[in-house]
Each structure stands twice: as structure tokens, then as C-alpha cells.
Design an enzyme around this catalytic site. Structure first.
Site, PDB file in Angstrom:
ATOM      1  N   GLY A  70       0.781  -1.237   0.000  1.00 41.08           N
ATOM      2  CA  GLY A  70       0.000   0.000   0.000  1.00 41.08           C
ATOM      3  C   GLY A  70       0.811   1.284   0.000  1.00 41.08           C
ATOM      4  O   GLY A  70       1.732   1.483  -0.819  1.00 41.08           O
ATOM      5  N   ILE A  71       0.471   2.164   0.906  1.00 42.87           N
ATOM      6  CA  ILE A  71       1.089   3.495   0.965  1.00 42.87           C
ATOM      7  C   ILE A  71       2.578   3.364   1.302  1.00 42.87           C
ATOM      8  O   ILE A  71       3.422   4.052   0.716  1.00 42.87           O
ATOM      9  CB  ILE A  71       0.339   4.364   2.008  1.00 42.87           C
ATOM     10  CG1 ILE A  71      -1.075   4.681   1.486  1.00 42.87           C
ATOM     11  CG2 ILE A  71       1.117   5.635   2.325  1.00 42.87           C
ATOM     12  CD1 ILE A  71      -2.015   5.288   2.520  1.00 42.87           C
ATOM     13  N   VAL A  99       5.473  -3.918  15.212  1.00 40.52           N
ATOM     14  CA  VAL A  99       5.488  -2.650  15.952  1.00 40.52           C
ATOM     15  C   VAL A  99       4.774  -2.743  17.301  1.00 40.52           C
ATOM     16  O   VAL A  99       4.852  -1.811  18.101  1.00 40.52           O
ATOM     17  CB  VAL A  99       4.902  -1.482  15.118  1.00 40.52           C
ATOM     18  CG1 VAL A  99       5.692  -1.256  13.848  1.00 40.52           C
ATOM     19  CG2 VAL A  99       3.414  -1.668  14.842  1.00 40.52           C
ATOM     20  N   TYR A 140     -10.101   3.932  15.630  1.00 41.84           N
ATOM     21  CA  TYR A 140      -9.111   4.307  14.612  1.00 41.84           C
ATOM     22  C   TYR A 140      -8.891   5.822  14.638  1.00 41.84           C
ATOM     23  O   TYR A 140      -7.752   6.301  14.634  1.00 41.84           O
ATOM     24  CB  TYR A 140      -9.597   3.860  13.234  1.00 41.84           C
ATOM     25  CG  TYR A 140      -8.638   4.167  12.102  1.00 41.84           C
ATOM     26  CD1 TYR A 140      -7.574   3.316  11.815  1.00 41.84           C
ATOM     27  CD2 TYR A 140      -8.798   5.310  11.316  1.00 41.84           C
ATOM     28  CE1 TYR A 140      -6.697   3.593  10.769  1.00 41.84           C
ATOM     29  CE2 TYR A 140      -7.924   5.589  10.277  1.00 41.84           C
ATOM     30  CZ  TYR A 140      -6.871   4.731  10.009  1.00 41.84           C
ATOM     31  OH  TYR A 140      -6.007   5.023   8.982  1.00 41.84           O
ATOM     32  N   LYS A 198      -5.287   7.824  15.530  1.00 41.06           N
ATOM     33  CA  LYS A 198      -4.571   8.671  14.577  1.00 41.06           C
ATOM     34  C   LYS A 198      -4.445  10.102  15.106  1.00 41.06           C
ATOM     35  O   LYS A 198      -3.437  10.781  14.842  1.00 41.06           O
ATOM     36  CB  LYS A 198      -5.272   8.649  13.224  1.00 41.06           C
ATOM     37  CG  LYS A 198      -5.176   7.289  12.525  1.00 41.06           C
ATOM     38  CD  LYS A 198      -3.729   6.928  12.196  1.00 41.06           C
ATOM     39  CE  LYS A 198      -3.605   5.693  11.330  1.00 41.06           C
ATOM     40  NZ  LYS A 198      -2.217   5.418  10.915  1.00 41.06           N
ATOM     41  N   THR A 208      -5.931   0.773  -1.115  1.00 37.41           N
ATOM     42  CA  THR A 208      -4.977  -0.198  -0.564  1.00 37.41           C
ATOM     43  C   THR A 208      -5.768  -1.358   0.043  1.00 37.41           C
ATOM     44  O   THR A 208      -6.998  -1.324   0.102  1.00 37.41           O
ATOM     45  CB  THR A 208      -4.117   0.431   0.557  1.00 37.41           C
ATOM     46  OG1 THR A 208      -4.979   0.718   1.664  1.00 37.41           O
ATOM     47  CG2 THR A 208      -3.420   1.705   0.109  1.00 37.41           C
ATOM     48  N   TRP A 223     -14.407  20.817   2.949  1.00 37.01           N
ATOM     49  CA  TRP A 223     -15.862  21.051   3.024  1.00 37.01           C
ATOM     50  C   TRP A 223     -16.348  20.907   4.442  1.00 37.01           C
ATOM     51  O   TRP A 223     -15.892  20.061   5.166  1.00 37.01           O
ATOM     52  CB  TRP A 223     -16.604  20.037   2.128  1.00 37.01           C
ATOM     53  CG  TRP A 223     -16.647  20.455   0.690  1.00 37.01           C
ATOM     54  CD1 TRP A 223     -16.387  21.691   0.178  1.00 37.01           C
ATOM     55  CD2 TRP A 223     -16.968  19.620  -0.441  1.00 37.01           C
ATOM     56  NE1 TRP A 223     -16.524  21.673  -1.189  1.00 37.01           N
ATOM     57  CE2 TRP A 223     -16.903  20.430  -1.597  1.00 37.01           C
ATOM     58  CE3 TRP A 223     -17.336  18.281  -0.579  1.00 37.01           C
ATOM     59  CZ2 TRP A 223     -17.171  19.941  -2.862  1.00 37.01           C
ATOM     60  CZ3 TRP A 223     -17.580  17.781  -1.832  1.00 37.01           C
ATOM     61  CH2 TRP A 223     -17.501  18.605  -2.979  1.00 37.01           C
TER      62      TRP A 223
HETATM   63  N1  LIG Z   1      -5.789   3.399   2.901  1.00 34.64           N
HETATM   64  C1  LIG Z   1      -6.305   4.485   3.421  1.00 34.64           C
HETATM   65  O1  LIG Z   1      -7.380   4.948   2.992  1.00 34.64           O
HETATM   66  C2  LIG Z   1      -5.594   5.201   4.534  1.00 34.64           C
HETATM   67  C3  LIG Z   1      -6.064   6.470   4.894  1.00 34.64           C
HETATM   68  C4  LIG Z   1      -5.425   7.154   5.915  1.00 34.64           C
HETATM   69  C5  LIG Z   1      -4.348   6.591   6.553  1.00 34.64           C
HETATM   70  N2  LIG Z   1      -3.911   5.347   6.197  1.00 34.64           N
HETATM   71  C6  LIG Z   1      -2.748   4.807   6.918  1.00 34.64           C
HETATM   72  O2  LIG Z   1      -1.724   4.492   6.010  1.00 34.64           O
HETATM   73  C7  LIG Z   1      -0.877   3.495   6.582  1.00 34.64           C
HETATM   74  C8  LIG Z   1      -0.645   2.393   5.549  1.00 34.64           C
HETATM   75  O3  LIG Z   1      -1.901   1.743   5.313  1.00 34.64           O
HETATM   76  P1  LIG Z   1      -2.338   1.233   3.850  1.00 34.64           P
HETATM   77  O4  LIG Z   1      -3.592   1.924   3.518  1.00 34.64           O
HETATM   78  O5  LIG Z   1      -1.185   1.288   2.941  1.00 34.64           O
HETATM   79  O6  LIG Z   1      -2.784  -0.261   4.155  1.00 34.64           O
HETATM   80  P2  LIG Z   1      -1.947  -1.623   4.179  1.00 34.64           P
HETATM   81  O7  LIG Z   1      -1.443  -1.921   2.825  1.00 34.64           O
HETATM   82  O8  LIG Z   1      -2.830  -2.591   4.858  1.00 34.64           O
HETATM   83  O9  LIG Z   1      -0.695  -1.255   5.095  1.00 34.64           O
HETATM   84  C9  LIG Z   1      -0.672  -1.411   6.479  1.00 34.64           C
HETATM   85  C10 LIG Z   1       0.650  -2.023   6.805  1.00 34.64           C
HETATM   86  O10 LIG Z   1       0.826  -2.071   8.225  1.00 34.64           O
HETATM   87  C11 LIG Z   1       1.451  -3.306   8.506  1.00 34.64           C
HETATM   88  N3  LIG Z   1       1.232  -3.698   9.900  1.00 34.64           N
HETATM   89  C12 LIG Z   1       0.062  -3.884  10.536  1.00 34.64           C
HETATM   90  N4  LIG Z   1       0.283  -4.276  11.802  1.00 34.64           N
HETATM   91  C13 LIG Z   1       1.635  -4.329  11.953  1.00 34.64           C
HETATM   92  C14 LIG Z   1       2.490  -4.669  13.024  1.00 34.64           C
HETATM   93  N5  LIG Z   1       2.007  -5.048  14.223  1.00 34.64           N
HETATM   94  N6  LIG Z   1       3.826  -4.593  12.844  1.00 34.64           N
HETATM   95  C15 LIG Z   1       4.336  -4.227  11.656  1.00 34.64           C
HETATM   96  N7  LIG Z   1       3.580  -3.908  10.583  1.00 34.64           N
HETATM   97  C16 LIG Z   1       2.236  -3.966  10.746  1.00 34.64           C
HETATM   98  C17 LIG Z   1       0.779  -4.271   7.564  1.00 34.64           C
HETATM   99  O11 LIG Z   1       1.520  -5.445   7.470  1.00 34.64           O
HETATM  100  P3  LIG Z   1       0.790  -6.861   7.380  1.00 34.64           P
HETATM  101  O12 LIG Z   1       0.532  -7.037   5.920  1.00 34.64           O
HETATM  102  O13 LIG Z   1       1.776  -7.802   7.966  1.00 34.64           O
HETATM  103  O14 LIG Z   1      -0.472  -6.779   8.186  1.00 34.64           O
HETATM  104  C18 LIG Z   1       0.753  -3.457   6.289  1.00 34.64           C
HETATM  105  O15 LIG Z   1       1.945  -3.587   5.565  1.00 34.64           O
HETATM  106  C19 LIG Z   1      -1.587   3.015   7.855  1.00 34.64           C
HETATM  107  O16 LIG Z   1      -1.018   3.650   8.975  1.00 34.64           O
HETATM  108  C20 LIG Z   1      -3.010   3.513   7.647  1.00 34.64           C
HETATM  109  O17 LIG Z   1      -3.684   3.709   8.873  1.00 34.64           O
HETATM  110  C21 LIG Z   1      -4.506   4.642   5.197  1.00 34.64           C
END
Ligand SMILES: NC(=O)c1ccc[n+]([C@@H]2O[C@H](COP(=O)([O-])OP(=O)(O)OC[C@H]3O[C@@H](n4cnc5c(N)ncnc54)[C@H](OP(=O)(O)O)[C@@H]3O)[C@@H](O)[C@H]2O)c1
Length: 252
Positions: free
Chosen positions: A22-23, A64, A157, A161, A192, A252
Site C-alpha cells: 500500500g502506501i 510494531v 481508529y 490517529k 490499498t 468542506w
Molecule cells: N488506505 C487508506 O485509505 C488510509 C487512509 C489514511 C491513513 N492510512 C494509513 O496508512 C498506513 C498504511 O496503510 P495502507 O492503507 O497502505 O494499508 P496496508 O497496505 O494494509 O498497510 C498497512 C501495513 O501495516 C502493517 N502492519 C500492521 N500491523 C503491523 C504490526 N504489528 N507490525 C508491523 N507492521 C504492521 C501491515 O503489514 P501486514 O501485511 O503484515 O499486516 C501493512 O503492511 C496506515 O497507517 C493507515 O492507517 C490509510
């Protein structure tokens, strides 16, 4: 120092926690493309090894929620690379549940990854950067730190954050005199794994799109550019900020 070269990260060591998907993956790829040597911190070995191969990066195991694992991962990067210039803390988890039905375990679980995880990573990376007297940390927050998402309910959540953003400001003030910048990057709805289930529900997505001035969700690469800016020397006077990249949602 001035001009487009300051956006590059040539010769810098970057540690991207959550960099396999993802990100985080998009940020790791962007940092690499701009010259950084990239280490990705990932929970699962198989996923980490595959992503590292694609990114031409080095994979470091990290959970983490475990202080010993975080400290060991940071030590591994420093022993291999010598130091850490850029740290991106992007591990995260999500819970979509009404507040009154959220159990202690669920609440604590979300905070342990999203908030405590960022704390543990900042503390260990911070020690390394403080010793070096320089560094840039980018904590991945969310627009949910400052707006309440709708129509889904996700109070744990959102709270997790908001804590990341205020912790980021606190660290920025504490560590600025010692050469470390600390910023938050807060994405809006991004395509993602984290949003995969919700994106299959039109009753959610249609509301999201209607409330987003740009009228679409973000691609991970559209978040990565902002992370790149904060991490790079283009942002040497930027610290303690929450850069919200949400397609205008919070306007908005
Ligand atoms: N997507 C959105 O709309 C959005 C919006 C705002 C903020 N965010 C934030 O962006 C960040 C990345 O999220 P994403 O959207 O890219 O989704 P994602 O692809 O699900 O990424 C989340 C990552 O966190 C890892 N993770 C979870 N628990 C963990 C742990 N205990 N130790 C180490 N790694 C761990 C996951 O690894 P595993 O695959 O092993 O679980 C995964 O690689 C997150 O902080 C999320 O809250 C996302």
C-alpha cells in the site's frame, strides 16, 4: 541546496516501516527512485522478501506491537547501513465498529499498532538520529485524526490517529533543537488493502466520493509524493506539521 535537487534523497538511508504494501510500498519506491537506499520493515517474512526484491530494498522483520522487535529492527538497519536519515512509520490497522460495541481488546489492539507502534518506532529511531544530530521522521496519520469519517463508524481508529498527530507535534518541538524534524502525513481514502472491503460497499464509497472535492480515491503513489517532500531537504524548515492529502475532503 536550492532548486529541484533538494527534493532528491541521494545517499540517504531510509527506513520504511510497513513498506511491503500500500502506501508504505509506494513511499519506499519513491524514496528509492529519488536516490535513497531503502530498508523496509515488515511483519511477514514472505511478503517482506518479495517486496524487498521488487523494490531493490533490504527487508527487516518488525512487529510494531513488540518493543524488542522494534529495537532489534532499528539496530539491524544501523548495523548494516551505519545510520538512518529518513524514517517513515506507516504500519497501521483499522477497526470499523460502533463505539458502544467496541471491546477493550479491540480498542487496545488498534491503539497498540497505530499509536503505540509509532511511539516505539520514533523512540528507537530517535535515539539513532539524536546521536547523529540529524534526521527526518514522517509518521503516517490519517485525515481521521482531524475529521470524523462517515457513514462508517470507526472511533478507535480516529482516536489512534489523532494521538499520532499530537505526538508528532510534541516530538518535533522536543527534538528540533537537536537536528531532527518530525512531521505527520495524513492520507484521505486511498486504494490499498486497508480499504479493500469497504470499497466493495457502494453505500460507503458513494458517500466518500460525494464528500471529496476531487471526486475520487487516492492512488498510493499520490500519497508518496508528499512523504517524499517531508522526508527530503526540500522541507528543511518544515517540522511539527500534519500534511493532509485527502483530495480536498477536509475543505468542506
Ligand atoms: N488506505 C487508506 O485509505 C488510509 C487512509 C489514511 C491513513 N492510512 C494509513 O496508512 C498506513 C498504511 O496503510 P495502507 O492503507 O497502505 O494499508 P496496508 O497496505 O494494509 O498497510 C498497512 C501495513 O501495516 C502493517 N502492519 C500492521 N500491523 C503491523 C504490526 N504489528 N507490525 C508491523 N507492521 C504492521 C501491515 O503489514 P501486514 O501485511 O503484515 O499486516 C501493512 O503492511 C496506515 O497507517 C493507515 O492507517 C490509510
Amino acid at each position: 541546496m536550492y532548486g529541484t535537487t533538494s527534493f532528491r534523497t541521494d545517499g540517504k538511508i531510509a527506513f520504511v516501516v510497513g513498506g511491503a504494501t500500500g502506501i508504505g510500498y509506494a513511499i519506499a519506491a519513491t524514496l528509492r527512485d529519488h536516490g535513497a537506499e531503502v530498508y523496509i520493515g515488515v511483519r511477514s517474512g514472505d511478503v517482506g522478501a518479495a517486496a524487498a526484491a521488487q523494490l531493490d530494498a533490504t527487508y527487516v522483520p518488525i512487529d510494531v506491537t513488540d518493543s524488542a522487535s522494534v529495537s532489534s529492527a532499528v539496530r539491524t538497519v544501523v548495523e548494516t547501513a551505519g545510520h538512518i536519515d529518513i524514517a517513515i512509520h506507516g504500519a497501521g490497522t483499522r477497526l470499523g465498529k460502533p463505539a458502544e460495541d467496541t471491546t477493550d481488546e479491540e480498542w487496545l489492539g488498534v491503539l497498540d499498532v497505530n499509536t503505540n507502534g509509532v511511539f516505539r518506532c520514533c523512540r528507537e529511531v530517535g535515539k539513532v538520529m539524536l546521536e547523529a544530530g540529524s534526521g527526518s521522521i514522517v509518521n503516517i496519520g490519517s485525515m481521521s485524526a482531524s475529521v470524523v469519517n462517515t457513514p462508517q463508524k470507526q472511533s478507535a481508529y480516529n482516536a489512534s490517529k489523532a494521538a499520532v498527530v499530537q505526538y508528532t507535534r510534541s516530538l518535533a518541538a522536543e527534538w528540533a533543537p537537536r537536528g531532527i524534524r518530525v512531521n505527520a502525513l495524513s492520507p484521505g481514502y486511498t486504494i490499498t488493502n486497508m480499504t479493500a472491503q469497504s470499497r466493495s460497499r457502494p453505500e460507503l464509497v458513494n458517500v466518500w466520493l460525494a464528500r471529496t472535492p476531487l471526486g475520487r480515491l487516492a492512488e498510493p503513489a499520490e500519497i508518496a509524493g508528499a512523504a517524499m517532500f517531508l522526508a527530503s531537504d526540500a522541507a528543511t524548515y518544515v517540522t511539527g506539521q500534519d500534511l493532509v492529502v485527502d483530495g480536498g475532503y477536509s475543505a468542506w
